[in-house]
Design a protein around this motif. Structure first.
Motif, PDB file in Angstrom:
ATOM      1  N   ASP A 112       1.732   1.705  -3.565  1.00  0.00           N
ATOM      2  CA  ASP A 112       0.517   2.130  -4.275  1.00  0.00           C
ATOM      3  C   ASP A 112       0.329   3.636  -4.117  1.00  0.00           C
ATOM      4  N   ASN A 144       3.274   5.683  -5.857  1.00  0.00           N
ATOM      5  CA  ASN A 144       3.252   5.611  -7.321  1.00  0.00           C
ATOM      6  C   ASN A 144       2.079   6.376  -7.916  1.00  0.00           C
ATOM      7  N   ARG A 145       0.896   6.234  -7.310  1.00  0.00           N
ATOM      8  CA  ARG A 145      -0.259   6.925  -7.882  1.00  0.00           C
ATOM      9  C   ARG A 145      -0.157   8.441  -7.664  1.00  0.00           C
ATOM     10  N   THR A 146       0.550   8.843  -6.596  1.00  0.00           N
ATOM     11  CA  THR A 146       0.656  10.265  -6.286  1.00  0.00           C
ATOM     12  C   THR A 146       1.718  10.952  -7.143  1.00  0.00           C
ATOM     13  N   ASN A 202       0.123   5.713   2.599  1.00  0.00           N
ATOM     14  CA  ASN A 202      -0.667   4.631   2.015  1.00  0.00           C
ATOM     15  C   ASN A 202      -2.168   4.838   2.186  1.00  0.00           C
ATOM     16  N   ASN A 222       3.494   9.485  -9.900  1.00  0.00           N
ATOM     17  CA  ASN A 222       3.560   9.059 -11.302  1.00  0.00           C
ATOM     18  C   ASN A 222       4.999   9.047 -11.808  1.00  0.00           C
ATOM     19  N   SER A 278       0.810  -1.218   0.000  1.00  0.00           N
ATOM     20  CA  SER A 278       0.000   0.000   0.000  1.00  0.00           C
ATOM     21  C   SER A 278       0.847   1.274   0.000  1.00  0.00           C
ATOM     22  N   GLY A 336      -3.775   7.051  -0.746  1.00  0.00           N
ATOM     23  CA  GLY A 336      -4.151   5.777  -1.347  1.00  0.00           C
ATOM     24  C   GLY A 336      -5.344   5.190  -0.619  1.00  0.00           C
TER      25      GLY A 336
END
Length: 422
Positions: free
Chosen positions: A200, A203-205, A345, A207, A197, A349
């Motif tokens: 996750d 990475n999503r924040t 996380n 990019n 997490s 996330g």
């Protein structure tokens, strides 16, 4: 939906409920162990006539735990345990399901505290806590609400540290079960849950690519092990910093570089703190960091990355993407903090995977039942989850996965139990 839950709750918008229900339905489909406990609770009604207050990261998996406790006969009140991890649509769905909710996404610090207190003003018999906040409020600011509390269960390492300090000083007034110290919690939730997490969220924040970068993991407890393992899997060069010599050797044996933070600060691209302590990244480290360093925290409170000392060195601060603050230092360098230094996380996330929280929240539900049945015998102390409950969760998990394990034969059992057998 009940009139009480609607009238008493403080949430952002009840109209958000449909999306929240979809989220809860999704995690329920992936939490079979907790669903088994729900069926058991529906039949046994272990919390009939009792009030339960819950403070956890208020997203879909937590919502399903609340519904399981409710299915056991409890009147459930819930609040968040982090301002940025609360999901407003999930809150609305819970209200429609008859749970009283005091939580909003990103309230100011004063309102955040007030919402916690509102949850306790329902005068609970049992609590589920995350980070020890409910327990702390009950013992310091609102001892008038202690009267009915039989006991509770604590989710985190940070919370257990606080509870044990209270117990040592003779301040703890009721029993608390240290769920974080159970095998089915720290081996899976802390390691595999945090490991996945955290990345996750990062990475999503951001990019940005992780492969080839240098990741500094600050702390090598079970959470740190998971973060380091997943960083390695993403192709990063991983450095671990520690204050515990044994854990440092373990990190070295696991294939990671080990060095003091002041040295790691010079080469890190990503930093992840997982210590449960304060100021593990601070002024002296900022002074030697690379331009563009990205800082994040996966410990419970937002004190591990010292933001005031970074602000002192900065000429300006701005938000460059959602959950990314850019600090423009006076010497021209730029540094970035994710999710305001809160749990990356959850604040950036959706938290741990549902299948992982299936075991953790199964332990929470069973521990709450245990403390309700044994609170008089336990007394005002911090106790471990009974091993038989830990094993029960693991066996149920294996069954839901379609796996079996071997059993000892009578001869094997006798051999292990005797010092005379050869």
């Amino acid at each position: 939906m009940t009139t009480k839950s609607i009238q008493d709750s403080v949430i952002t918008d009840l109209k958000l409920a449909p999306e929240g229900h979809l989220k809860i339905d999704w995690v329920e489909a992936h939490m079979p162990v907790l669903s088994r406990i729900r069926k058991q609770f529906e039949q046994e009604q272990p919390f009939k006539g009792l009030k339960v207050a819950i403070s956890l990261h208020l997203e879909a998996k937590t919502a399903y735990l609340a519904k399981v406790v409710q299915a056991g006969g409890a009147e459930v009140t819930i609040t968040g345990s982090n301002p940025l991890s609360t999901q407003d649509d999930v809150c609305a769905a819970l209200v429609e399901d008859g749970v009283t909710v005091y939580a909003k996404y990103n309230p100011d610090p004063k309102e955040y505290k007030e919402l916690m207190i509102r949850a306790l003003e329902n005068k609970p018999d049992l609590i589920i806590d995350d980070g020890g906040d409910l327990v702390s409020i009950l013992h310091s600011e609102r001892p008038d609400l202690l009267e009915n509390v039989r006991g509770g269960a604590e989710e985190t390492t940070t919370g257990i540290l606080r509870l044990k300090a209270m117990e040592k000083e003779g301040q703890l007034k009721f029993p608390m079960v240290a769920v974080n110290d159970a095998y089915c919690k720290y081996l899976f939730d802390n390691r595999y849950g945090t490991g996945q997490s955290v990345w996750d969220g990062i990475n999503r924040t951001t990019n940005l690519v992780v492969a080839g970068k240098t990741v500094v993991v600050v702390g090598y407890g079970w959470c740190g092990k998971g973060v380091a393992m997943r960083a390695k899997g993403l192709g990063a060069n991983v450095i671990v910093t520690e204050i515990d010599a044994i854990k440092a050797v373990e990190a070295y044996m696991d294939g990671f570089q080990v060095m003091p933070m002041i040295e790691a600060a010079k080469v890190g691209d990503f930093f992840v703190t997982v210590t449960g302590n304060r100021d593990v990244i601070r002024g002296e480290h900022y002074d030697v960091m690379k331009d563009g360093a990205i800082l994040s925290n996966a410990g419970h409170f937002d004190v591990e990355v010292n933001k005031p000392e970074l602000e002192e060195r900065s000429s300006s601060v701005r938000t460059v993407r959602r959950n990314i603050e850019e600090y423009h230092l006076k010497d021209g360098r730029k540094m970035y903090i994710l999710a305001e230094g809160r749990l990356v996380n959850l604040a950036a996330g959706d938290g741990h995977p549902a299948e992982i929280m299936d075991m953790t929240f199964a332990l929470q539900a069973l521990s709450l039942k245990y403390v309700n049945e044994q609170y008089k015998e336990i007394g005002a102390s911090v106790v471990n989850v009974p091993y038989e409950l830990d094993e029960l969760v693991a066996r149920n998990k294996l069954e839901t996965l379609g796996f079996g394990i071997d059993q000892l034969t009578e001869e094997q059992r006798a051999y292990l139990d005797s010092w005379q057998e050869h």
